[in-house]
Design a protein around this motif. Sequence first.
Motif, PDB file in Angstrom:
ATOM      1  N   HIS A   5     -60.043 -88.061 -64.630  1.00 33.92           N
ATOM      2  CA  HIS A   5     -59.083 -87.058 -64.175  1.00 33.92           C
ATOM      3  C   HIS A   5     -58.034 -86.809 -65.251  1.00 33.92           C
ATOM      4  N   SER A   6     -58.157 -87.467 -66.386  1.00 33.56           N
ATOM      5  CA  SER A   6     -57.076 -87.494 -67.362  1.00 33.56           C
ATOM      6  C   SER A   6     -57.224 -86.431 -68.446  1.00 33.56           C
ATOM      7  N   PRO A   7     -56.259 -85.517 -68.578  1.00 32.75           N
ATOM      8  CA  PRO A   7     -56.271 -84.588 -69.705  1.00 32.75           C
ATOM      9  C   PRO A   7     -56.196 -85.306 -71.046  1.00 32.75           C
ATOM     10  N   ASP A   8     -55.505 -86.456 -71.080  1.00 29.57           N
ATOM     11  CA  ASP A   8     -55.391 -87.201 -72.339  1.00 29.57           C
ATOM     12  C   ASP A   8     -56.739 -87.728 -72.794  1.00 29.57           C
ATOM     13  N   PHE A   9     -57.535 -88.253 -71.866  1.00 30.15           N
ATOM     14  CA  PHE A   9     -58.878 -88.703 -72.246  1.00 30.15           C
ATOM     15  C   PHE A   9     -59.728 -87.508 -72.657  1.00 30.15           C
ATOM     16  N   LEU A  10     -59.603 -86.421 -71.922  1.00 26.21           N
ATOM     17  CA  LEU A  10     -60.387 -85.230 -72.213  1.00 26.21           C
ATOM     18  C   LEU A  10     -60.066 -84.682 -73.604  1.00 26.21           C
ATOM     19  N   ASN A  11     -58.838 -84.878 -74.066  1.00 22.19           N
ATOM     20  CA  ASN A  11     -58.469 -84.431 -75.406  1.00 22.19           C
ATOM     21  C   ASN A  11     -59.243 -85.173 -76.493  1.00 22.19           C
ATOM     22  N   GLY A  12     -59.802 -86.324 -76.162  1.00 20.20           N
ATOM     23  CA  GLY A  12     -60.601 -87.073 -77.124  1.00 20.20           C
ATOM     24  C   GLY A  12     -62.075 -86.723 -77.092  1.00 20.20           C
ATOM     25  N   GLU A  64     -63.582 -72.811 -64.822  1.00 25.99           N
ATOM     26  CA  GLU A  64     -63.787 -71.898 -63.700  1.00 25.99           C
ATOM     27  C   GLU A  64     -64.460 -72.574 -62.506  1.00 25.99           C
ATOM     28  N   GLY A  65     -63.824 -72.429 -61.348  1.00 21.50           N
ATOM     29  CA  GLY A  65     -64.397 -72.942 -60.117  1.00 21.50           C
ATOM     30  C   GLY A  65     -64.114 -74.405 -59.844  1.00 21.50           C
ATOM     31  N   ALA A  66     -63.454 -75.082 -60.800  1.00 25.29           N
ATOM     32  CA  ALA A  66     -63.229 -76.522 -60.628  1.00 25.29           C
ATOM     33  C   ALA A  66     -61.996 -76.830 -59.807  1.00 25.29           C
ATOM     34  N   GLY A  67     -61.044 -75.926 -59.737  1.00 21.92           N
ATOM     35  CA  GLY A  67     -59.824 -76.208 -58.994  1.00 21.92           C
ATOM     36  C   GLY A  67     -58.892 -77.070 -59.807  1.00 21.92           C
ATOM     37  N   LEU A  68     -57.686 -77.229 -59.345  1.00 18.76           N
ATOM     38  CA  LEU A  68     -56.691 -78.035 -60.038  1.00 18.76           C
ATOM     39  C   LEU A  68     -56.991 -79.498 -59.755  1.00 18.76           C
ATOM     40  N   SER A  69     -57.584 -80.203 -60.744  1.00 17.84           N
ATOM     41  CA  SER A  69     -58.091 -81.555 -60.455  1.00 17.84           C
ATOM     42  C   SER A  69     -57.469 -82.628 -61.315  1.00 17.84           C
ATOM     43  N   VAL A 112     -67.459 -86.376 -67.508  1.00 16.05           N
ATOM     44  CA  VAL A 112     -67.568 -85.592 -66.280  1.00 16.05           C
ATOM     45  C   VAL A 112     -66.193 -85.448 -65.644  1.00 16.05           C
ATOM     46  N   VAL A 113     -65.811 -84.203 -65.343  1.00 14.50           N
ATOM     47  CA  VAL A 113     -64.551 -83.944 -64.662  1.00 14.50           C
ATOM     48  C   VAL A 113     -64.825 -83.102 -63.420  1.00 14.50           C
ATOM     49  N   GLY A 114     -63.861 -83.097 -62.525  1.00 15.06           N
ATOM     50  CA  GLY A 114     -64.020 -82.323 -61.304  1.00 15.06           C
ATOM     51  C   GLY A 114     -62.951 -82.690 -60.305  1.00 15.06           C
TER      52      GLY A 114
END
Length: 394
Positions: free
Chosen positions: A333-340, A386-391, A29-31
């Motif tokens: 909040h981590s792009p690195d975790f999201l990459n996994g 879309e709609g999430a904002g810079l998070s 979950v991100v946001g």
Amino acid sequence: MQQIESIEIKNYRLFNHAVINDLPGMVVVVGANGSGKSTLFDVFTFLKEALAQNVAAAVARRGGFRELVSRESTGPIELTIKFRESGRRLVTYQLVIVAEGGRAVVEREALRYRRGQRGRPWRFLDFSRGVGTAITNESAYGQEGVAEERAQYALDDPSILAIKGLGQFREFRVVSELRSLIENWYISDFHIADARPSVDAGYAEHLSTSGDNVAQVAQYLYENHREHFDEILRSMRWQVPGVQNVEAKQTEDGRLVLRFQDGSFKDPFVARYVSDGTIKMFAYLVLLHDPKPHPLLAIEKPENQLYPELLQPLAEEFREYARRGGQVFVSTHSPDFLNGANLDEIFWLVKRDGFSTIQRASHSEILRNLAKSQMPGVLWKRNLFEGAGLSWVA
């Protein structure tokens, strides 16, 4: 494996009405800050506390009904989860909460599943304000020509959950399975400071939610499940440079300390001299290599104190845990975790007009197309959800 397949939330803080369907084994979950990630995870904590105590106590811990119910709403608060019982049938559990005389009570609590595609649903229990009925011939479920038989029951308090009272009896198998499912959810509240001090030597099979018994659990795994302990060490050696060994050592005064062996030094370091990231990674691995996985893990911001390069491998560790039988919910909040994470595992929160909704990344055609050539974390960092904002945070 008992896995949650959908969650519906009504009038619970930021969620005026939110639904997540077809949940996978791992949910990421991100946001943006304030979009409701912690509120979503609090739903799990709320249900567990309501079961352990009662609804009134769980609501009171959140400031009372007026603070918990969505703004400009008088309620009711409604939570609905669907899960697979041991016979692989989809079960629906509905909990409706209202305020009465300044105290939260259960307006409706129902547990049901359908017989076939067209059959009427069997309500295994149906309660309101402490009084209701439950099926007494559950073992005959699905048999040709069998009609449900019900008995009436009364609880001592209208804020007590019926699954708490009836779930302790074997004849209510599905009710008992739901009670056990919620009781065994693991909702992390890990604190580095709690994992560092030496603790009294003792016995612990599972990591506590705060991580304060990590040394005891490590010793238990070493002595009783050596193959799991060896897997933890292999992961530590691969992911944390320099770590060659970890042991739980009992001191002369009967206390237990974690000692980390760095290949560059002769003597091991005790936990209080090891980095926060090393301690946290070891604790996560102890949790994720538990021989008896929890049916659900809920962990917020696992990236805190961890080196970014550890996060993709950690995501795979979470996914492997889900394959072994435990569902995983992670907020980040981590792009690195999201990459996994896979696109189908990613959900993001969108807050509009004071309320949040939940979107699935794989339902976005734009994200599906872009994910063919770019990793999810890159898309998130580029603000393409879309709609999430810079998070994201660096």
